[in-house]
Structure formats: C-alpha cells, structure tokens
Design an enzyme around this catalytic site. Structure first.
Site, mmCIF file in Angstrom:
data_model
loop_
_atom_site.group_PDB
_atom_site.id
_atom_site.type_symbol
_atom_site.label_atom_id
_atom_site.label_comp_id
_atom_site.label_asym_id
_atom_site.label_seq_id
_atom_site.Cartn_x
_atom_site.Cartn_y
_atom_site.Cartn_z
ATOM 1 N N ASP A 11 0.813 -1.127 0.056
ATOM 2 C CA ASP A 11 -0.070 -0.027 -0.138
ATOM 3 C C ASP A 11 0.969 1.241 -0.006
ATOM 4 O OD1 ASP A 11 0.853 -0.456 2.615
ATOM 5 O OD2 ASP A 11 -0.835 0.333 3.466
ATOM 6 N N ASP A 16 7.000 0.913 2.023
ATOM 7 C CA ASP A 16 6.279 -0.091 0.818
ATOM 8 C C ASP A 16 7.199 0.083 -0.409
ATOM 9 O OD1 ASP A 16 3.557 -1.107 1.770
ATOM 10 O OD2 ASP A 16 3.965 1.059 2.437
ATOM 11 N N ASN A 40 -2.157 2.817 3.454
ATOM 12 C CA ASN A 40 -1.538 4.029 3.646
ATOM 13 C C ASN A 40 -2.452 5.349 3.110
ATOM 14 O OD1 ASN A 40 0.347 3.185 5.445
ATOM 15 N ND2 ASN A 40 1.664 2.620 3.671
ATOM 16 N N THR A 124 2.865 -6.059 2.773
ATOM 17 C CA THR A 124 3.245 -4.830 3.466
ATOM 18 C C THR A 124 2.371 -3.737 3.706
ATOM 19 O OG1 THR A 124 4.138 -3.728 1.619
ATOM 20 C CG2 THR A 124 5.672 -5.215 2.839
ATOM 21 N N PHE A 165 -1.023 -0.973 12.586
ATOM 22 C CA PHE A 165 -1.789 -0.167 11.274
ATOM 23 C C PHE A 165 -2.149 -1.436 10.521
ATOM 24 C CE2 PHE A 165 -2.332 1.299 7.142
ATOM 25 C CZ PHE A 165 -3.377 2.283 7.378
ATOM 26 N N ASN A 166 -1.252 -2.067 9.725
ATOM 27 C CA ASN A 166 -1.664 -3.093 8.831
ATOM 28 C C ASN A 166 -2.578 -4.307 9.269
ATOM 29 O OD1 ASN A 166 -0.021 -1.714 6.898
ATOM 30 N ND2 ASN A 166 1.749 -3.233 7.245
ATOM 31 N N GLN A 227 6.992 11.345 11.126
ATOM 32 C CA GLN A 227 7.644 10.128 12.262
ATOM 33 C C GLN A 227 7.620 11.132 13.432
ATOM 34 O OE1 GLN A 227 7.123 6.916 12.598
ATOM 35 N NE2 GLN A 227 6.290 6.207 10.703
ATOM 36 N N HIS A 239 9.770 0.084 8.384
ATOM 37 C CA HIS A 239 8.900 -1.280 8.573
ATOM 38 C C HIS A 239 9.057 -2.276 7.607
ATOM 39 C CE1 HIS A 239 6.900 0.962 11.805
ATOM 40 N NE2 HIS A 239 6.605 1.858 11.120
ATOM 41 N N ASP A 240 8.536 -1.762 6.272
ATOM 42 C CA ASP A 240 8.249 -2.879 5.301
ATOM 43 C C ASP A 240 9.408 -3.452 4.641
ATOM 44 O OD1 ASP A 240 5.459 -2.288 5.597
ATOM 45 O OD2 ASP A 240 5.316 -0.952 4.109
HETATM 46 C C1 BDR Z 1 2.942 -0.048 8.649
HETATM 47 O O1 BDR Z 1 1.802 0.634 8.397
HETATM 48 C C2 BDR Z 1 1.997 1.728 7.196
HETATM 49 O O2 BDR Z 1 1.711 2.833 7.659
HETATM 50 C C3 BDR Z 1 3.461 1.254 6.879
HETATM 51 O O3 BDR Z 1 3.769 1.239 5.484
HETATM 52 C C4 BDR Z 1 3.913 -0.306 7.597
HETATM 53 O O4 BDR Z 1 3.399 -1.034 6.312
HETATM 54 C C5 BDR Z 1 3.439 -0.052 9.748
HETATM 55 O O5 BDR Z 1 2.791 -0.072 10.823
HETATM 56 CA CA CA Z 2 2.877 -0.540 4.203
#
Ligand code: BDR
Ligand code: CA
Length: 312
Positions: A11, A16, A40, A124, A165-166, A227, A239-240
């Site tokens: 996303d 990503d 996202n 991701t 989030f994911n 951030q 993260h991804d």
């Molecule tokens: C995840 O949420 C999204 O905002 C980022 O791309 C990552 O996949 C982190 O919580």
């Molecule tokens: Ca992501």
C-alpha cells in the site's frame, strides 16, 4: 542459486516503496507482480504510487490494483504519516506506466493456481487482497509456500496501544490469513522500530548517487518528518523492507515460533496480534515472529540493494 518467487502486496507508502526498490532488483528475488491495496492512502492513490516508483526505477513488473476497502469494516488510512498522496516527498515525472487490467485478487489466484507451490506471498499493507483470494479460491491456500508480512506487534501498537496499522486496518483479513495454516513469518513493530532511519542513514544512502538512492532520500526526508511529529523519533522506522531484507538474508532477523491470535472481537484491543511469547497457552505455534534484528546488517542490505540500480 534459485531466486525466491514472490508477489508483493503493498500500500505504498514510503516504506513500501523501499520494499519495492529492494525486491525488484535483487539477485535473490524474482518479483512476479506487485498487487496494491488501500491502506496508507486510498487505492486510487496507492496504485498510482506503486506505478510511479516502478517507472522511476525503470522496473518492468506488472502492477495490479486490488481491494479499495477492508473485508468488513470501514476504510482506515494513514495520511498523518504518508501525506496527502500516500507518498509525499518525491516529485515524479508524468506517469506512463500502465495499471494492469486484471484485478489483483484474480492475479493472485491465477498465479498461485498455476504455480508449483513455490511462491511466497509478501504483504506490507492490510492483508485484504490475500484474504479475499483465499476466500474466493480456497484451493490456493496449499499452493502458498509461505506468507511473510510486515504487521502486528507483541509489544505496543502504533494505532492503538494494542494494534499495529496493517492489522487493525483489516483485522478480519489478517484473521483469515493467520488461520490459513500456511507458514507465516511476522515482522512486527517489535523489530521494525529497531531500524530507525536517522538523518545520517539518509545521507549515507543519498551519497550512492543513483535514481534509487535519490528516491530513498526524498522518501525518507518526508517520512522522518512525520514520524517525528507523530511519534517523536528522529528517524522513521523502515518497517516494510524488513520482509524483503529477511528474504535476501535470513540471518538479519531472529525469529521465535509463537501461537498468534488476531483479536477481532474486543473493543479495546481490536486488531492486536496476541503472540504467546512464552507458550503459556500450550497451543501449537502458528507463526515465526521476529524478535530481534541486526540493524547494521539491515542497513548494509538496504545500501547494497540501492547500489544495484544504475547511475542517475
Ligand atoms: C505499517 O503501516 C504503514 O503505515 C507502513 O507502510 C507499514 O506497512 C507500519 O505500521
Ligand atoms: Ca505498508
């Protein structure tokens, strides 16, 4: 050595985009397709972002748009972190790379059904596309070699104290995937928060001086700003790309088998990945959960991946 075949479901999203960058040009990975989901930002935006990233890098991988909303609940986006477009920061030239006509879920089903069971599904973003594919054609489930996801946490979430989030963006989809019985490797916030992209890392990558490193720097400068505003960190957690880094070099992450339940019932902890770290429940492990990461090795993998792209 044979390359690991993957479908990257994402996303984009700043991190990503870096995952796409690393996966698309690795000698260890065969990226069969990029499938896109809302997360996202809206699907309309995330699919454009995926195509912009591919076009910028000169990556010839098909991009498929999938689900624009979660399986059951209302859509949730992360504009506070990824901006209005979902990929604020870089400025891309006019977009010419086309979106594939086939729906992402159809592509996933068809590709898995025609495979020899050797395809890794990397997610991701919210897991909607993969879960929908499993519901649409359950015969794909035994064909999935493994699922590698960025998502969840056994410590703190980032949307609520409990949820990442994911997972919370489509907890029902995560539930479907985590109960599929396929091997799962979960890269959660517990490790992705250990790879904070500090300004000196951005400078180090920018010095490479090619298209990929410019994109990385433009992405990370925006990402680190939001951030900091939202979480107070000087560097954004990348993260991804941890999913792809692990596929490139499994020694970068330490895993621990755990029984993982996705909470789709409670109010306060909705979307939590309940990981039985100590095995109290006595249930069989359902996922390999990342518990540590070698940050220096991770940044070396990222740098090596960016360097694989040609000059400007
Ligand atoms: C995840 O949420 C999204 O905002 C980022 O791309 C990552 O996949 C982190 O919580
Ligand atoms: Ca992501």
């Amino acid at each position: 050595m044979e390359k690991t075949k993957i479908i990257l479901d994402c996303d984009p999203g700043h991190d990503d985009a870096v995952a796409i960058t690393l996966a698309a040009n690795s000698d260890k990975i065969d990226l069969l397709g990029i499938t896109v989901v809302a997360g996202n930002q809206t699907l309309e935006k995330t699919q454009i972002n995926a195509r912009n990233v591919c076009q910028w890098l000169g990556v010839d991988v098909p991009v498929y748009a999938g689900c624009g909303q979660p399986m059951v609940r209302e859509k949730m986006i992360a504009g506070d972190i990824h901006g209005e477009t979902g990929l604020d920061g870089p400025v891309f030239p006019p977009l010419t790379k086309e979106l594939e006509k086939e729906h992402a879920v159809d592509f996933i089903v068809k590709t898995l059904m025609e495979s020899d069971g050797d395809i890794t599904m990397v997610t991701t973003g919210p897991m909607t596309n993969l879960a929908m594919a499993m519901r649409m054609e359950p015969a794909i489930i035994p064909k999935i070699k493994q699922i590698v996801l960025m998502g969840g946490a056994y410590t703190n979430g980032n949307v609520t104290p409990a949820a990442e989030f994911n997972i919370i963006a489509d907890a029902d989809a995560a539930y479907v995937c985590f109960t599929s019985g396929r091997p799962i490797t979960m890269m959660g916030l517990d490790v992705t928060r250990k790879v904070l992209c500090y300004p000196e890392i951005v400078d180090r990558m920018e010095k490479i001086g090619n298209k990929a490193s410019k994109l990385f720097a433009d992405l990370m400068r925006f990402f680190c700003k939001t951030q900091k505003e939202v979480f107070g960190w000087e560097g954004g957690p990348l993260h991804d790309p941890v999913t792809i880094a692990w596929l490139i070099d499994p020694s970068v992450v330490t895993l621990k088998p755990m029984h993982v339940d996705i909470d789709i019932r409670s109010v306060q902890s909705y979307g939590r990945t309940n990981c039985d770290f100590f095995g109290y429940g006595g249930q069989e492990p359902t996922a390999n959960v990342a518990i540590d990461i070698d940050a220096a090795k991770f940044w070396d993998i990222v740098e090596a991946g960016l360097r694989r792209y040609s000059e400007a």
